[in-house]
Design a protein around this motif. Sequence first.
Motif, PDB file in Angstrom:
ATOM      1  N   ILE A 122      -6.223 -13.031  -3.769  1.00 25.54           N
ATOM      2  CA  ILE A 122      -6.633 -11.643  -4.002  1.00 25.54           C
ATOM      3  C   ILE A 122      -7.266 -11.500  -5.382  1.00 25.54           C
ATOM      4  CG2 ILE A 122      -5.818  -9.259  -4.219  1.00 25.54           C
ATOM      5  CD1 ILE A 122      -3.637  -9.910  -2.217  1.00 25.54           C
ATOM      6  N   GLY A 123      -6.648 -12.143  -6.381  1.00 27.37           N
ATOM      7  CA  GLY A 123      -7.212 -12.085  -7.729  1.00 27.37           C
ATOM      8  C   GLY A 123      -8.607 -12.675  -7.793  1.00 27.37           C
ATOM      9  N   PHE A 146     -11.235  -5.622  -2.655  1.00 26.32           N
ATOM     10  CA  PHE A 146     -10.056  -5.846  -1.823  1.00 26.32           C
ATOM     11  C   PHE A 146      -8.865  -5.109  -2.433  1.00 26.32           C
ATOM     12  CE2 PHE A 146     -12.773  -9.435  -0.810  1.00 26.32           C
ATOM     13  CZ  PHE A 146     -12.660  -9.501   0.565  1.00 26.32           C
ATOM     14  N   VAL A 147      -8.294  -4.218  -1.669  1.00 29.33           N
ATOM     15  CA  VAL A 147      -7.141  -3.433  -2.136  1.00 29.33           C
ATOM     16  C   VAL A 147      -6.082  -3.443  -1.047  1.00 29.33           C
ATOM     17  CG1 VAL A 147      -8.504  -1.943  -3.635  1.00 29.33           C
ATOM     18  CG2 VAL A 147      -8.164  -1.294  -1.256  1.00 29.33           C
ATOM     19  N   LYS A 148      -4.834  -3.277  -1.454  1.00 32.98           N
ATOM     20  CA  LYS A 148      -3.738  -3.220  -0.499  1.00 32.98           C
ATOM     21  C   LYS A 148      -3.569  -1.800   0.010  1.00 32.98           C
ATOM     22  CE  LYS A 148      -0.945  -7.157  -2.004  1.00 32.98           C
ATOM     23  NZ  LYS A 148       0.389  -7.612  -2.456  1.00 32.98           N
ATOM     24  N   SER A 149      -3.445  -1.670   1.318  1.00 33.00           N
ATOM     25  CA  SER A 149      -3.252  -0.361   1.926  1.00 33.00           C
ATOM     26  C   SER A 149      -1.791   0.056   1.824  1.00 33.00           C
ATOM     27  CB  SER A 149      -3.684  -0.402   3.395  1.00 33.00           C
ATOM     28  OG  SER A 149      -2.847  -1.292   4.124  1.00 33.00           O
ATOM     29  N   ALA A 150      -1.492   1.220   2.356  1.00 27.30           N
ATOM     30  CA  ALA A 150      -0.118   1.724   2.311  1.00 27.30           C
ATOM     31  C   ALA A 150       0.830   0.827   3.102  1.00 27.30           C
ATOM     32  CB  ALA A 150      -0.079   3.146   2.849  1.00 27.30           C
ATOM     33  N   THR A 151       0.298   0.129   4.101  1.00 27.12           N
ATOM     34  CA  THR A 151       1.135  -0.765   4.903  1.00 27.12           C
ATOM     35  C   THR A 151       1.304  -2.144   4.273  1.00 27.12           C
ATOM     36  OG1 THR A 151      -0.808  -1.478   6.172  1.00 27.12           O
ATOM     37  CG2 THR A 151       0.441   0.409   7.013  1.00 27.12           C
ATOM     38  N   GLY A 152       0.637  -2.383   3.140  1.00 26.67           N
ATOM     39  CA  GLY A 152       0.742  -3.668   2.462  1.00 26.67           C
ATOM     40  C   GLY A 152      -0.315  -4.668   2.853  1.00 26.67           C
TER      41      GLY A 152
END
Length: 415
Positions: A122-123, A146-152
């Motif tokens: 991700i980094g 790229f970002v994490k959603s509320a569900t991870g």
Amino acid sequence: MRISTVTMYEQSTASINRQQSDFLKVSQQIASGRRVVNPSDDPQAASRAVGVDQSKAITQQYEDSRVSARNSLAQTESILNSISDAVTSAKTLLIQASSDTLSDVDRESIASELKGVYETMIGQANATDGNGRYIFGGYKDDAPPFVKSATGNVEYNGDTNSRLQRVDASRLMPVTENGATIFQGVPSGAGYISEANVANQGNVTFSGPQVTNVNDPDYGESFRVLFGEDGDGNPTYSVEQFDSDGGTWQPVAGLNDQPYDVAGEQLSFGGVNLSLKGTPAVGDEILVAQSGSEQRPADLFRTMEAAIRVLETPAESAAQKAALRNTLNTSMRDLDNALDNVLTVRASAGAKLNELDVIDAVGNNRMLNYEQTLSDLVDLDYVDAISEYSLRQVGLQAAQKAFVDIKGMSLFDFM
């Protein structure tokens, strides 16, 4: 014919001025090193020199652009190298986790290490260049792609474009790749992948699929295996094919409600073979589709998330052990495709770097030609200039001596 004294003085003065002007012009040429000091010296050469100067300036701008493009491609290639190492490391961990001798604690330890690889990916996917722009966001480079959603889950928020840069008059080169191409793409040769539904309650495990006939008319289509039971409670299976025109699943002729052997079943459809073993539950499902298709989209981060999730889940029941084996098999195939895709993109970046070297060589030759042309137009030939300088110096001295002699000629000197 009578020549007045005034006429003699005027002509002598004009001759001296003309010689001085020519002498000064040669002196300026020698001092500046240029044959054309002023446009009036050679209007045609001066006009052509302006055009050549402009061409040189444009060529220099393209050279500067190639430096920028090379930096972007080199950084992209370096990051892709790190990502390929991370994918290889993840595949190694999954192979290790596939061992039947490991306990739940051992697999949880591997999951923890796999999380570190996942965060590293991700980094790298959210890396920036020297100007603070996100490399893999396409033209949406002002925010992390790229970002994490509320569900991870990790989701891609960039666009599907690649930034283009003009590196030559006839070449508009992509200098970055978008994240969707790298992390949600597959190489053109990616084959079939099997995936068990996460809601499966049985303990069926699969092996394959193996391609047997690429010339099969249904090869390349998506299939799914559905499990049920007959009137006596014996397990059955049916194979359905996805109809892309209607957007529905349609039964495959001859493979509907067939008896299933829990000791081992070999299925053949669409030019592929799928080996099954274990006891299914009614409603269990296994998808068989090409990686990157609409029914089985590729996503490196989803693959990592699925692998981490199954490794963190204790494998106590037969169904849980089957889910572990199926998920690891699917994830390893996904990682193979992801690695091939990253290496393909990396090879493309390397090819562009090589192309820049070729364009640089052509640009340098072009710049040398411009400099030679400019030199031929306006630069000074010192041998000719020094000879001309000496000649003009003698001419000026002769004009001055003649004026002195003429000025001293008078009839009164002979009376």
